[in-house]
Design a protein around this motif. Structure first.
Motif, short mmCIF file in Angstrom:
data_model
loop_
_atom_site.label_atom_id
_atom_site.label_comp_id
_atom_site.label_asym_id
_atom_site.label_seq_id
_atom_site.Cartn_x
_atom_site.Cartn_y
_atom_site.Cartn_z
N TRP A 1 57.69 27.83 11.19
CA TRP A 1 57.47 29.45 11.18
C TRP A 1 58.84 29.59 11.09
O TRP A 1 60.09 30.82 11.70
CB TRP A 1 57.70 29.00 13.41
CG TRP A 1 56.93 28.22 13.47
CD1 TRP A 1 56.01 27.33 13.58
CD2 TRP A 1 55.65 29.70 14.30
NE1 TRP A 1 54.63 27.23 14.42
CE2 TRP A 1 53.92 28.55 14.69
CE3 TRP A 1 55.75 30.80 14.50
CZ2 TRP A 1 53.15 29.78 15.71
CZ3 TRP A 1 54.40 31.25 15.33
CH2 TRP A 1 53.57 30.86 15.66
N ASP B 1 48.46 27.37 6.22
CA ASP B 1 48.55 27.61 6.55
C ASP B 1 48.96 29.31 6.32
O ASP B 1 48.07 30.57 7.29
CB ASP B 1 50.04 27.91 7.30
CG ASP B 1 50.25 28.24 9.04
OD1 ASP B 1 49.75 27.65 10.18
OD2 ASP B 1 50.56 28.84 8.88
N LEU C 1 47.29 31.96 7.05
CA LEU C 1 47.49 33.47 8.30
C LEU C 1 47.33 35.33 6.82
O LEU C 1 47.10 35.99 7.74
CB LEU C 1 49.27 33.44 8.05
CG LEU C 1 50.22 34.35 8.39
CD1 LEU C 1 49.60 34.71 9.87
CD2 LEU C 1 51.55 33.88 8.26
N ARG C 2 46.88 34.28 6.27
CA ARG C 2 46.56 35.85 5.55
C ARG C 2 45.11 35.92 5.17
O ARG C 2 44.51 36.70 4.18
CB ARG C 2 47.42 36.09 4.00
CG ARG C 2 46.29 35.10 2.96
CD ARG C 2 46.90 34.91 1.78
NE ARG C 2 46.61 34.04 0.70
CZ ARG C 2 47.64 33.43 0.08
NH1 ARG C 2 48.81 33.43 0.26
NH2 ARG C 2 47.17 33.04 -0.82
N PRO D 1 51.69 29.57 11.78
CA PRO D 1 51.60 30.97 12.59
C PRO D 1 49.86 31.17 12.26
O PRO D 1 49.53 31.72 13.04
CB PRO D 1 52.75 32.02 12.20
CG PRO D 1 52.91 31.23 11.28
CD PRO D 1 53.35 29.82 11.86
N GLY D 2 49.60 30.46 10.95
CA GLY D 2 48.13 30.91 10.24
C GLY D 2 47.27 30.03 11.07
O GLY D 2 46.08 30.67 11.67
N THR E 1 47.49 31.64 14.61
CA THR E 1 46.55 32.75 14.30
C THR E 1 44.98 33.04 14.38
O THR E 1 43.97 33.16 14.99
CB THR E 1 46.94 34.02 13.39
OG1 THR E 1 48.27 34.53 13.86
CG2 THR E 1 46.40 34.94 13.34
N LYS E 2 44.28 31.90 13.59
CA LYS E 2 43.32 31.74 13.46
C LYS E 2 42.48 31.32 14.53
O LYS E 2 41.74 31.17 14.80
CB LYS E 2 43.21 30.80 12.52
CG LYS E 2 41.51 30.35 11.71
CD LYS E 2 41.87 29.29 10.07
CE LYS E 2 40.48 29.43 9.73
NZ LYS E 2 39.59 28.15 10.35
#
Length: 269
Positions: free
Chosen positions: A30, A100, A104-105, A149-150, A153-154
Motif C-alpha cells: 500500500w 498485487d 491491480l492493472r 490494493p490489487g 480491488t480484484k
C-alpha cells in the motif's frame, strides 16, 4: 509463507536469514496510499515499482525461478544490495508485490446488463487470461494472498458478479473460490500440456504414434471396451487425449450449472 521453500534464498544477502514481516510487506503493498506525495528534490533512480516491474518481466519471459536478486539488479542497472534495500523481505516479499501489481492493472469491464452466469463466466475468462499472460501466477496460493490494493480491488470486483442472487456472504465467497479454483486447475493442466512437446522433444502425435504398435497388441477392445471406444471418440474429437480449451468449456459449464442449483435452493423471500 505461501510460496514453496527456497524461493527467497537467492534473494537474501549472505548470512542473513529470511525474516518475513507481514506488516512491512503490507506497507510496501500500500506504499502509494501511505507515502506522502513527493514535492521537492530529485526522484530516486530506483524505486520499488521499478524493481517489481523488472521482476514481472523476468518471470513472464523466463519463469519464477529466474527471478533472483542478481537478475533483477541487472535488469534495473543496480547492485544486488541496492535492490534488497527496496525489498527487504527477499524473494517471498517481492513475489507478493508482483502478484498485487499484476492484479491491480487487470481489466475490469463494467457488468452492464449481463446476467449472473455471464458475469461469473467473465470472471473466469479474465482469470484464465491472467494465467496465460503470466504463467507463474498458476503457482500462487490463495490461502494467504497479499492483501494489497490489487488483490482487494480484484476481490471486490469479482464478488460483485454474484450481486442480486440472494446468496449469503459466506456462500458468495465460497462460490468465487470454487470458480477460481477450477480456472487455476485448468490453467495448470494447460501449462503442463503445452510444456510437454519441448520437454520431451516429441509432439503429442509422435508420442501416440510411438506407442500405437504395443497398445494395439495389449489393449484388447473386448477386455477394455469403454477405454477403447470412449478414448478413441474423445481423441478424435479433441485431436488428442487432452485439449485445454475443450476441458475449460466443458468444466466451466458444469461449474455454472452447479452454482445454478445453489441459487435455486436459496430461501425464497
Amino acid at each position: 509463507m505461501f510460496w514453496s521453500r527456497g524461493l527467497e534464498t537467492d534473494f537474501m544477502p549472505p548470512n542473513k536469514p529470511a525474516t518475513p514481516d507481514p506488516a512491512r510487506t503490507l506497507s510496501l503493498l500500500w506504499r502509494h496510499s501511505l507515502e506522502p506525495s513527493r514535492t521537492r528534490g530529485p526522484r530516486p533512480s530506483l524505486t520499488v515499482d521499478r524493481v517489481v516491474e523488472a521482476a514481472i518481466t523476468i518471470a513472464d519471459e523466463q519463469g519464477l525461478d529466474a527471478v533472483t536478486v542478481r537478475s533483477v539488479a541487472q535488469a534495473v542497472g543496480a547492485s544486488p544490495m541496492s535492490v534488497y534495500t527496496y525489498v527487504p523481505g527477499g524473494k517471498t516479499e517481492l513475489i507478493e508485490l508482483m502478484i498485487d501489481a499484476v492484479y491491480l492493472r487487470a481489466d475490469r469491464p463494467a457488468w452492464g446488463g449481463l446476467r449472473w452466469r455471464e458475469r461469473v463466466k467473465a470472471v473466469a475468462d479474465q482469470n484464465r487470461a491472467l494465467y496465460a499472460a503470466h504463467p507463474w501466477l498458476i503457482h500462487a496460493s490463495t490461502s494467504r494472498p497479499p492483501l494489497g490494493p490489487g488483490v482487494i480491488t480484484k476481490y471486490e470486483y469479482e464478488l460483485s458478479a454474484f450481486d442480486g442472487l440472494g446468496l449469503s456472504d459466506v456462500d458468495v465467497d465460497a462460490a468465487l473460490t470454487f470458480v477460481l479454483g477450477f480456472v487455476q486447475a485448468n490453467a495448470r493442466s494447460a501449462a503442463e500440456a503445452a510444456a510437454l512437446p519441448e520437454a520431451t522433444a516429441m509432439t503429442d502425435a509422435a508420442w501416440w504414434e510411438a506407442q500405437a504398435e504395443v497398445l494395439g497388441r495389449v489393449v484388447d477392445p473386448k477386455t477394455f471396451p469403454r477405454a477403447t471406444r470412449i478414448g478413441e471418440a474423445a481423441g478424435a474429437a479433441q485431436g488428442g487425449a487432452y485439449q485445454a480449451d475443450a476441458a475449460y468449456r466443458f468444466g466451466m459449464d458444469r461449474v455454472l450449472d452447479g452454482l445454478d442449483r445453489l441459487v435455486e435452493r436459496k430461501p425464497k423471500a
